[in-house]
Design a protein around this motif. Structure first.
Motif, mmCIF file in Angstrom:
data_model
loop_
_atom_site.group_PDB
_atom_site.id
_atom_site.type_symbol
_atom_site.label_atom_id
_atom_site.label_comp_id
_atom_site.label_asym_id
_atom_site.label_seq_id
_atom_site.Cartn_x
_atom_site.Cartn_y
_atom_site.Cartn_z
ATOM 1 N N SER A 83 75.686 2.121 49.496
ATOM 2 C CA SER A 83 76.988 1.478 49.623
ATOM 3 C C SER A 83 77.940 2.632 49.741
ATOM 4 O O SER A 83 79.029 2.435 50.405
ATOM 5 N N PRO A 84 78.003 3.400 48.705
ATOM 6 C CA PRO A 84 79.010 4.474 49.074
ATOM 7 C C PRO A 84 79.228 5.491 50.272
ATOM 8 O O PRO A 84 80.232 5.855 50.667
ATOM 9 N N PHE A 85 78.134 5.442 51.104
ATOM 10 C CA PHE A 85 77.892 5.995 52.306
ATOM 11 C C PHE A 85 78.375 5.034 53.216
ATOM 12 O O PHE A 85 78.388 5.691 54.526
ATOM 13 N N SER A 86 78.568 4.091 53.126
ATOM 14 C CA SER A 86 78.983 3.213 54.230
ATOM 15 C C SER A 86 80.439 3.486 54.996
ATOM 16 O O SER A 86 80.558 3.331 56.114
ATOM 17 N N SER A 87 81.032 4.047 54.114
ATOM 18 C CA SER A 87 82.285 4.429 54.801
ATOM 19 C C SER A 87 82.283 5.543 55.772
ATOM 20 O O SER A 87 83.453 6.109 56.329
ATOM 21 N N VAL A 88 81.200 6.366 55.533
ATOM 22 C CA VAL A 88 81.155 7.553 56.370
ATOM 23 C C VAL A 88 81.326 7.099 58.094
ATOM 24 O O VAL A 88 80.336 6.561 58.502
ATOM 25 N N THR A 89 82.164 7.759 58.693
ATOM 26 C CA THR A 89 82.195 7.375 60.087
ATOM 27 C C THR A 89 81.296 8.390 60.958
ATOM 28 O O THR A 89 81.066 9.565 60.373
ATOM 29 N N PRO A 90 81.102 8.237 62.230
ATOM 30 C CA PRO A 90 80.330 9.002 62.917
ATOM 31 C C PRO A 90 81.198 10.574 63.295
ATOM 32 O O PRO A 90 80.540 11.475 62.989
ATOM 33 N N ASP A 125 83.173 11.719 60.786
ATOM 34 C CA ASP A 125 82.876 12.423 59.412
ATOM 35 C C ASP A 125 81.553 13.288 59.342
ATOM 36 O O ASP A 125 81.333 14.218 58.920
ATOM 37 N N TRP A 126 80.652 12.460 59.859
ATOM 38 C CA TRP A 126 79.251 13.067 59.884
ATOM 39 C C TRP A 126 79.086 14.121 60.763
ATOM 40 O O TRP A 126 78.416 15.237 60.501
ATOM 41 N N GLU A 127 79.795 13.981 61.937
ATOM 42 C CA GLU A 127 79.843 15.347 62.857
ATOM 43 C C GLU A 127 80.366 16.531 62.061
ATOM 44 O O GLU A 127 79.938 17.568 62.276
ATOM 45 N N ARG A 128 81.539 16.218 61.396
ATOM 46 C CA ARG A 128 82.425 17.416 60.720
ATOM 47 C C ARG A 128 81.367 17.895 59.563
ATOM 48 O O ARG A 128 81.329 19.052 59.203
ATOM 49 N N TYR A 129 80.673 16.950 58.854
ATOM 50 C CA TYR A 129 79.740 17.665 57.587
ATOM 51 C C TYR A 129 78.885 18.389 58.403
ATOM 52 O O TYR A 129 78.346 19.380 57.843
ATOM 53 N N CYS A 130 77.896 17.814 59.546
ATOM 54 C CA CYS A 130 77.076 18.642 59.891
ATOM 55 C C CYS A 130 77.709 20.196 60.487
ATOM 56 O O CYS A 130 76.782 20.984 60.426
ATOM 57 N N SER A 131 78.519 19.996 61.136
ATOM 58 C CA SER A 131 79.377 21.279 61.712
ATOM 59 C C SER A 131 79.595 22.193 60.568
ATOM 60 O O SER A 131 79.287 23.334 60.760
ATOM 61 N N HIS A 132 80.062 21.638 59.542
ATOM 62 C CA HIS A 132 80.503 22.625 58.473
ATOM 63 C C HIS A 132 79.127 23.169 58.026
ATOM 64 O O HIS A 132 79.157 24.570 57.506
ATOM 65 N N THR A 133 78.179 22.443 57.563
ATOM 66 C CA THR A 133 76.843 22.781 57.035
ATOM 67 C C THR A 133 76.154 23.678 58.062
ATOM 68 O O THR A 133 75.756 24.999 57.487
ATOM 69 N N HIS A 134 76.288 23.608 59.353
ATOM 70 C CA HIS A 134 75.837 24.661 60.260
ATOM 71 C C HIS A 134 76.566 25.916 60.184
ATOM 72 O O HIS A 134 75.982 27.116 60.014
ATOM 73 N N LYS A 135 77.728 25.745 59.957
ATOM 74 C CA LYS A 135 78.704 27.150 59.868
ATOM 75 C C LYS A 135 78.225 27.844 58.273
ATOM 76 O O LYS A 135 78.110 29.129 58.344
ATOM 77 N N LEU A 136 77.944 27.128 57.345
ATOM 78 C CA LEU A 136 77.665 27.659 56.148
ATOM 79 C C LEU A 136 76.339 28.410 56.243
ATOM 80 O O LEU A 136 75.945 29.508 55.822
ATOM 81 N N GLU A 137 74.967 27.632 56.967
ATOM 82 C CA GLU A 137 74.146 28.205 57.161
ATOM 83 C C GLU A 137 74.023 29.446 57.989
ATOM 84 O O GLU A 137 73.342 30.542 57.753
ATOM 85 N N GLU A 138 74.828 29.629 59.038
ATOM 86 C CA GLU A 138 75.009 30.884 59.836
ATOM 87 C C GLU A 138 75.496 31.890 59.094
ATOM 88 O O GLU A 138 75.117 33.047 59.251
ATOM 89 N N GLU A 139 76.334 31.773 58.331
ATOM 90 C CA GLU A 139 76.919 32.662 57.417
ATOM 91 C C GLU A 139 76.054 33.255 56.499
ATOM 92 O O GLU A 139 75.996 34.398 56.120
#
Length: 71
Positions: free
Chosen positions: A11-18, A20-34
């Protein structure tokens, strides 16, 4: 695990929008590249370090006139 319990857990994740999810994934990808970039730098640095040691270093220090005990 019941369906009700599962719903409570997610239920806490039900407020995550597409968006939001795109930004989280993009941020994670940048951290992985670094991290991969830093890992490559560390490997190159480690490869550049060469330490030559004699087969019996204690014998070398015993015989060396340059060796002085600290203390």
């Amino acid at each position: 695990m019941t369906l009700q319990h599962l719903r409570e857990l997610v239920s806490p994740f039900s407020s995550v929008t597409p968006s939001d999810w795109e930004r989280y994934c993009s941020h994670t990808h940048k951290l992985e590249e670094e991290c991969w970039r830093k890992d490559g730098i560390m490997e190159m640095s480690n490869d550049a370090i060469i330490i030559n040691t004699p087969s019996d270093s204690s014998k070398q220090f015993e015989d060396s006139s340059d060796y002085q005990e600290s203390g």
